[in-house]
Enzyme design. Structure first.
Site, PDB file in Angstrom:
ATOM      1  N   ASP A  11     -46.486  24.369  26.406  1.00 33.90           N
ATOM      2  CA  ASP A  11     -45.827  23.992  25.157  1.00 33.90           C
ATOM      3  C   ASP A  11     -46.501  24.748  24.019  1.00 33.90           C
ATOM      4  OD1 ASP A  11     -44.174  22.217  26.471  1.00 33.90           O
ATOM      5  OD2 ASP A  11     -45.399  20.457  26.017  1.00 33.90           O
ATOM      6  N   ASP A 130     -34.069  16.413  28.249  1.00 32.38           N
ATOM      7  CA  ASP A 130     -35.090  15.411  27.942  1.00 32.38           C
ATOM      8  C   ASP A 130     -34.477  14.033  28.166  1.00 32.38           C
ATOM      9  OD1 ASP A 130     -36.808  17.447  27.255  1.00 32.38           O
ATOM     10  OD2 ASP A 130     -36.285  17.386  25.132  1.00 32.38           O
TER      11      ASP A 130
END
Length: 257
Positions: A11, A130
């Protein structure tokens, strides 16, 4: 039998690799290129890079680190973050990425999936989802703009329906990010992943929950996913990739060693 893939996830926020828990409270864990090189050298099958605030902040991935990663590693890698147009996708691929992943922009404009696969082929179009388990409604729901707590919002999509929709529109692969499990190292959500696997005609990558080598074995053996993505266990040195692959091979999971 196709070999299962081990995929470290990096990330990226403001030029650094970060990691949070359940998509919150991110801390810096290192620099992009050295971490990418380390995982490639340790035997990762591919890497995924998420610029986690690009979509929420209406910008696109910084191409400079994409090209530096491409120069340093010799395994496939995928980039995600704020890609909304054919031109932006073409640029990232031209700078060395093998695949591009879209998440929030696809929720805003689902036709983007079709346009991308028509231009580049579905093999390099990955959809990130997600997925959040809502205890009140006992259902899996899709969230958007999860890289920024202040911008995160619910969508009208149930996870199962969105999985079917993105396949109809031409995605080549799906990464299911299980938000409830993210960063807590309690294991992958086998129940949800198994359900999504039954709906998938494209490769499915599990994301969220890895804490032990046994968690990887279980998600491959029980949920039948094609790849397992993880972050904190690799960033913090809890699991060594080569040792993990030997463990999986010893447990009859086909991997490249």
């Amino acid at each position: 039998m196709l070999a299962k893939r081990i995929v470290p996830c990096l990330d990226v926020k403001e030029g650094k690799v970060v990691k949070g828990v359940q998509f919150r409270n991110h801390e810096i864990v290192g620099d992009i290129v050295p971490l990418a090189a380390r995982y490639a050298d340790e035997g990762a099958d591919e890497l995924v890079f998420y610029d986690i605030t690009a979509s929420a902040h209406d910008r696109v991935i910084d191409k400079s680190w994409v090209s530096r990663v491409a120069e340093r590693i010799d395994i496939p890698f995928c980039v995600a973050g704020g890609i909304r147009t054919i031109e932006q996708a073409r640029e990232k691929l031209a700078f060395g990425a093998d695949k591009i992943s879209i998440n929030s922009p696809a929720l805003t404009d689902p036709s983007l999936i079709e346009r991308l696969q028509e231009e580049f082929g579905r093999q390099c179009i990955v959809i990130g989802i997600d997925s959040y388990y809502d205890h009140i409604s006992d259902s899996y729901k899709v969230k958007q703009f999860t890289g920024d707590e202040a911008a995160t919002k619910d969508t009208q999509w149930y996870t199962q329906d969105w999985v079917e929709e993105v396949q109809k529109r031409g995605c080549g692969e799906i990464v299911l990010n299980v938000m409830n499990q993210d960063g807590v190292r309690q294991g992958y959500d086998i129940e949800q992943l198994s359900m999504i696997r039954s709906l998938c005609d494209v490769p499915l990558i599990a994301s969220g929950g890895a804490g032990t080598m046994a968690h990887f074995k279980d998600v491959f053996a029980l949920a039948k996913v094609d790849a397992a993505l993880a972050a904190s266990v690799f960033h913090k040195g809890i699991i060594d990739i080569q040792a993990l692959k030997r463990y999986l091979r010893d447990n009859q999971i086909a991997v490249r060693v």
